[in-house]
Design a protein around this motif. Structure first.
Motif, PDB file in Angstrom:
ATOM      1  N   MET A   1       0.862  -1.052  -0.021  1.00  0.00           N
ATOM      2  CA  MET A   1       0.033   0.096  -0.056  1.00  0.00           C
ATOM      3  C   MET A   1       0.898   1.298  -0.013  1.00  0.00           C
ATOM      4  SD  MET A   1      -3.013   1.305   0.218  1.00  0.00           S
ATOM      5  CE  MET A   1      -4.068   0.036   0.721  1.00  0.00           C
ATOM      6  N   PHE A   2       1.911   1.479   0.903  1.00  0.00           N
ATOM      7  CA  PHE A   2       2.767   2.271   1.111  1.00  0.00           C
ATOM      8  C   PHE A   2       3.391   2.806  -0.296  1.00  0.00           C
ATOM      9  CE2 PHE A   2       7.196   3.791   1.747  1.00  0.00           C
ATOM     10  CZ  PHE A   2       6.953   5.301   2.068  1.00  0.00           C
ATOM     11  N   SER A   3       4.122   1.649  -0.844  1.00  0.00           N
ATOM     12  CA  SER A   3       4.640   1.911  -1.988  1.00  0.00           C
ATOM     13  C   SER A   3       3.914   2.318  -3.292  1.00  0.00           C
ATOM     14  CB  SER A   3       5.591   0.403  -2.414  1.00  0.00           C
ATOM     15  OG  SER A   3       4.530  -0.389  -2.644  1.00  0.00           O
ATOM     16  N   GLU A   4       2.862   1.900  -3.382  1.00  0.00           N
ATOM     17  CA  GLU A   4       1.814   2.234  -4.395  1.00  0.00           C
ATOM     18  C   GLU A   4       1.508   3.659  -4.284  1.00  0.00           C
ATOM     19  OE1 GLU A   4      -1.582  -0.368  -4.025  1.00  0.00           O
ATOM     20  OE2 GLU A   4      -0.058  -2.132  -4.607  1.00  0.00           O
ATOM     21  N   ARG A   5       1.442   3.995  -2.995  1.00  0.00           N
ATOM     22  CA  ARG A   5       0.703   5.241  -2.699  1.00  0.00           C
ATOM     23  C   ARG A   5       1.863   6.602  -3.114  1.00  0.00           C
ATOM     24  NH1 ARG A   5      -4.240   5.613   1.493  1.00  0.00           N
ATOM     25  NH2 ARG A   5      -5.444   4.268   0.215  1.00  0.00           N
ATOM     26  N   LEU A   6       2.970   6.181  -2.596  1.00  0.00           N
ATOM     27  CA  LEU A   6       4.242   7.112  -2.855  1.00  0.00           C
ATOM     28  C   LEU A   6       4.514   7.227  -4.248  1.00  0.00           C
ATOM     29  CD1 LEU A   6       6.733   8.440  -1.764  1.00  0.00           C
ATOM     30  CD2 LEU A   6       8.088   6.516  -1.660  1.00  0.00           C
ATOM     31  N   LYS A   7       4.589   6.072  -5.098  1.00  0.00           N
ATOM     32  CA  LYS A   7       4.858   6.059  -6.579  1.00  0.00           C
ATOM     33  C   LYS A   7       3.781   6.981  -7.202  1.00  0.00           C
ATOM     34  CE  LYS A   7       6.037   3.559 -10.406  1.00  0.00           C
ATOM     35  NZ  LYS A   7       6.544   2.217 -11.031  1.00  0.00           N
ATOM     36  N   ARG A   8       2.503   6.848  -6.796  1.00  0.00           N
ATOM     37  CA  ARG A   8       1.374   7.692  -7.402  1.00  0.00           C
ATOM     38  C   ARG A   8       1.485   9.122  -7.134  1.00  0.00           C
ATOM     39  NH1 ARG A   8      -3.291   6.043  -4.721  1.00  0.00           N
ATOM     40  NH2 ARG A   8      -2.941   4.216  -5.495  1.00  0.00           N
TER      41      ARG A   8
ATOM     42  N   SER B   1      -1.276  13.099   4.763  1.00  0.00           N
ATOM     43  CA  SER B   1      -1.417  12.607   6.187  1.00  0.00           C
ATOM     44  C   SER B   1      -0.485  11.374   6.074  1.00  0.00           C
ATOM     45  CB  SER B   1      -2.439  12.317   6.838  1.00  0.00           C
ATOM     46  OG  SER B   1      -3.363  11.255   6.084  1.00  0.00           O
ATOM     47  N   VAL B   2       0.283  11.031   7.013  1.00  0.00           N
ATOM     48  CA  VAL B   2       1.164   9.897   7.206  1.00  0.00           C
ATOM     49  C   VAL B   2       0.041   8.758   7.208  1.00  0.00           C
ATOM     50  CG1 VAL B   2       2.531   8.540   8.762  1.00  0.00           C
ATOM     51  CG2 VAL B   2       2.942  11.160   8.495  1.00  0.00           C
ATOM     52  N   ASP B   3      -1.036   8.879   7.755  1.00  0.00           N
ATOM     53  CA  ASP B   3      -2.145   7.731   7.853  1.00  0.00           C
ATOM     54  C   ASP B   3      -2.545   7.281   6.230  1.00  0.00           C
ATOM     55  OD1 ASP B   3      -2.325   7.348  10.580  1.00  0.00           O
ATOM     56  OD2 ASP B   3      -3.987   8.632  10.623  1.00  0.00           O
ATOM     57  N   TYR B   4      -2.399   8.686   5.503  1.00  0.00           N
ATOM     58  CA  TYR B   4      -2.827   8.126   4.036  1.00  0.00           C
ATOM     59  C   TYR B   4      -1.604   7.513   3.367  1.00  0.00           C
ATOM     60  CZ  TYR B   4      -3.610   8.662  -0.847  1.00  0.00           C
ATOM     61  OH  TYR B   4      -3.351   8.453  -2.284  1.00  0.00           O
ATOM     62  N   LEU B   5      -0.491   7.784   3.595  1.00  0.00           N
ATOM     63  CA  LEU B   5       0.698   7.340   2.995  1.00  0.00           C
ATOM     64  C   LEU B   5       0.871   5.744   3.475  1.00  0.00           C
ATOM     65  CD1 LEU B   5       3.796   9.641   3.381  1.00  0.00           C
ATOM     66  CD2 LEU B   5       2.662   8.708   1.214  1.00  0.00           C
ATOM     67  N   LEU B   6       0.351   5.378   4.754  1.00  0.00           N
ATOM     68  CA  LEU B   6       0.384   4.057   5.341  1.00  0.00           C
ATOM     69  C   LEU B   6      -0.806   3.240   4.877  1.00  0.00           C
ATOM     70  CD1 LEU B   6       2.481   4.777   8.599  1.00  0.00           C
ATOM     71  CD2 LEU B   6       3.388   3.737   6.398  1.00  0.00           C
ATOM     72  N   GLY B   7      -1.902   3.716   4.435  1.00  0.00           N
ATOM     73  CA  GLY B   7      -2.990   3.198   3.841  1.00  0.00           C
ATOM     74  C   GLY B   7      -4.080   3.125   5.161  1.00  0.00           C
ATOM     75  N   GLY B   8      -3.939   3.855   6.113  1.00  0.00           N
ATOM     76  CA  GLY B   8      -4.721   3.915   7.229  1.00  0.00           C
ATOM     77  C   GLY B   8      -5.963   4.600   6.882  1.00  0.00           C
ATOM     78  N   THR B   9      -5.996   5.554   5.981  1.00  0.00           N
ATOM     79  CA  THR B   9      -7.308   6.115   5.513  1.00  0.00           C
ATOM     80  C   THR B   9      -7.112   6.292   4.062  1.00  0.00           C
ATOM     81  OG1 THR B   9      -8.458   8.174   5.844  1.00  0.00           O
ATOM     82  CG2 THR B   9      -6.101   8.575   6.133  1.00  0.00           C
ATOM     83  N   ASP B  10      -8.140   6.737   3.326  1.00  0.00           N
ATOM     84  CA  ASP B  10      -8.206   7.166   2.059  1.00  0.00           C
ATOM     85  C   ASP B  10      -8.028   8.558   1.695  1.00  0.00           C
ATOM     86  OD1 ASP B  10      -7.931   4.433   0.799  1.00  0.00           O
ATOM     87  OD2 ASP B  10      -9.968   4.035   0.997  1.00  0.00           O
TER      88      ASP B  10
END
Length: 138
Positions: free
Chosen positions: A1-8, A56-65
């Motif tokens: 999740m983190f890797s995908e969000r960071l790349k996006r 947010s850090v939560d977004y990066l880690l997948g804790g929230t959308d």
């Protein structure tokens, strides 16, 4: 999740892994590891990434959308902060990286002047700041 969000987020911003790494003062291979090898940053780097992308850090880690970081209520300026400091701090976010580098050069040059000489030596300050920035860029 983190890797995908960071790349996006990086792709949306239109920057390369190298550019992101340079901004965060880490290596390109570290960014590549975050994006493809499942590595995760320590807390400090995670916060820096969230700040850089405005999420947010939560977004990066997948804790929230929700990408929006929760904004704390800004604290009123401390009694020790002079009005000019608050005014300067308020302007910093609107400056580009290049402008911030120039501002830092001006500040460093001003600090080298004798007390009270700043208003008389504006051209010296500008010259010193300009030479610092051109040597830093080269």
């Amino acid at each position: 999740m983190f890797s995908e969000r960071l790349k996006r987020l990086r792709m949306e911003k239109g920057i390369t892994q190298k550019e992101l790494a340079d901004r965060l003062h880490i290596s390109r291979s570290t960014i590549a590891g975050y994006e493809s090898l499942g590595k995760e940053p320590d807390g400090e780097k995670l916060c820096a990434l969230a700040d850089f992308f405005g999420v947010s850090v939560d977004y990066l880690l997948g804790g929230t959308d929700s990408r929006n970081p929760i904004s704390p209520t800004p604290a009123p300026p401390s009694a020790a902060q002079r009005p000019v400091e608050a005014a300067i701090a308020g302007e910093l976010s609107s400056l580009s990286d290049r402008q911030l580098d120039r501002l830092l050069g001006y500040i460093q040059a001003l600090k080298e002047l004798p007390e009270g000489a700043a208003s008389q030596n504006t051209s010296i300050v500008e010259k010193n700041a300009s030479s610092e920035n051109s040597s830093a860029a080269g």
